[in-house]
Structure formats: C-alpha cells, structure tokens
Design an enzyme around this catalytic site. Structure first.
Site, mmCIF file in Angstrom:
data_model
loop_
_atom_site.group_PDB
_atom_site.id
_atom_site.type_symbol
_atom_site.label_atom_id
_atom_site.label_comp_id
_atom_site.label_asym_id
_atom_site.label_seq_id
_atom_site.Cartn_x
_atom_site.Cartn_y
_atom_site.Cartn_z
ATOM 1 N N HIS A 67 -4.286 108.667 39.363
ATOM 2 C CA HIS A 67 -4.478 108.273 40.761
ATOM 3 C C HIS A 67 -4.074 109.386 41.713
ATOM 4 C CE1 HIS A 67 -3.657 104.629 38.317
ATOM 5 N NE2 HIS A 67 -4.729 104.188 38.962
HETATM 6 S S1 FES Z 1 -0.830 108.407 39.744
HETATM 7 FE FE1 FES Z 1 -1.208 106.448 38.974
HETATM 8 S S2 FES Z 1 -0.400 106.607 37.000
HETATM 9 FE FE2 FES Z 1 -0.013 108.544 37.787
#
Ligand code: FES
Length: 247
Positions: A212
C-alpha cells in the site's frame, strides 16, 4: 306315544334325582357362612401349645435348610493382627503402583505438550556478523518472521540522526532503536497489514512496502504511507563483537 331315546332317558333320570335331593336337604345358607367365617377366614394365627418353632421345607426329601450351614471352613486360621498386616501391605502396594502409574502418565503428557527440540532451537538465532559487509542487508528467519539486519555506513548513521524526531508519525530517535549504531536489527513486517518491505527502496533510502506504499527511512521509521508505526525491534544482544543473538 313314541319311545324315548337313550339320551333323553338319562337326562330325565338325572333331573328326578336332583329334585329328590333338593327336597331332602334344604340349604341353610346362614349356617354355612358362619362355619366358613369361623374357620377358614380367621386372620389371627395362634401357634398350638408345645409346637416346635422350626422351619419346615416345603420341598421333598431331607431338608437342609432347617440348620444354618457351617462357614468355619472359610474363616482365616490366623490371628487378627497378621490379617491386618496383610491388608495394610496390599493397600500400600496398590497405592504405590497407582502413584507410579499416575506419575508416568502425567510425565508423558507434559513431555508431549512441551515444545520440541527444533522449536526450542528456533527460539534464538545466532548470526555471524563478520559475513555481512558494510552497506548490505541480510534477512534471516526467526520464529517464522523475517528479520532485517543492516550493516549501516557512517553516512547512513548520520542521516538517521539528522531527522527531527518530533516531526515523525511514530517519534523515536535512532539511538533508541539500535544498540550499536552500525547494526540495525528489526522485524521485516510492515506495521500496516504485515507485508514484507523491500530493502534499499522508497523515498527515504530505507525500506518500501509495495502493498500500500509505506516508506521507511534508514532507521526503519515510518515516514510516508498508511503504516502507523515504525518497524518493530526484536530482543537481541551482542555476546561477542562479531556475534549477534536474536531472541
Ligand atoms: S503498506 Fe500496507 S502492508 Fe505495507
């Protein structure tokens, strides 16, 4: 007049005999009831004078139930004390055997429930630091999780210490995250949803989580993205200069 059959003559003779008996002995109902009541239906049984109080078997043959059987053959010939000693010995022996069985069962249960040798061996991991050159990352597995070991350069250490700690999402100085400035040891698990970040990547020269888009700096602190916390520091120690023990 037609002659009577043999059956008809027998019936006529029986009827005439019954009529003759009825007229000769009239029924005295009251007298017969009194006799029955006074003899057969009496509820108070009185033993006749001088009769023996012994039980008479209703079965044929010689009765063996009139006298109690002799059980003396089955009685112990020993004195009471020796019988008690034998009883105590048996109780003690059976108790000791039961205790030994219970101990063995519980011991087997505890041994099976405890951690196996390979699990205990994985509780601590020893790393030879002399094999990790400066400026390189090594990833090892410890208790099923990846652990990042970074041999930091002087420039990376200086960069980690120039950050304004109060501006961080999870404020923590670099000194609080390392025991030796050149060795950074931390769990390789993103604090957002648990992905494994990529080393030497991201906007801050540390680690980048592609799941993410979380960016960690060279001290493993969260600088950008959805992760809420810095990468976790496990328990570790340096028993020797070139040796690291995690766990
Ligand atoms: S940014 Fe979501 S798991 Fe690493």
């Amino acid at each position: 007049m037609a002659p009577l059959s043999t059956a008809s003559r027998v019936l006529a003779r029986s009827a005439a005999r019954a009529a003759q008996q009825t007229s000769a002995t009239p029924v005295n109902t009251t007298a017969r009831l009194a006799a029955v009541t006074s003899s057969s239906f009496s509820t108070s049984v009185v033993r006749p004078e001088g009769s023996a109080a012994t039980f008479k078997s209703p079965f044929r043959g010689a009765s063996k139930t009139e006298t109690a059987p002799d059980f003396g053959h089955y009685l112990s010939k020993n004195k009471g004390n020796s019988n008690a000693l034998f009883g105590y010995f048996m109780v003690g022996a059976l108790g000791a055997m039961s205790a030994a069985g219970a101990k063995s069962t519980i011991q087997e249960f505890l041994v099976n429930m405890s951690a196996s040798a390979d699990v205990l061996a994985m509780a601590k991991v020893e790393v030879d630091l002399s094999t990790i050159p400066e400026g390189k990352n090594v990833i090892i597995k410890w208790r099923g999780k990846p652990v990042f070991i970074r041999h930091r350069t002087e420039g990376e250490i200086a960069e980690a210490n120039t950050v304004n700690v109060q501006s961080l999402r999870d404020p923590q100085s670099d000194d609080d995250r390392v025991q030796k400035p050149e060795w950074l040891v931390m769990l390789g698990v993103c604090t957002h949803l648990g992905c494994v970040p990529i080393g030497e990547a991201g906007d801050f020269g540390g680690w980048f989580c592609p799941c993410h888009g979380s960016h960690y700096d060279i001290s493993g602190r969260i600088r950008k993205g959805p992760a809420p916390l810095n990468l976790e520091i496990p328990a570790y120690e340096f028993p020797e200069d070139e040796k690291l023990v995690i766990g």
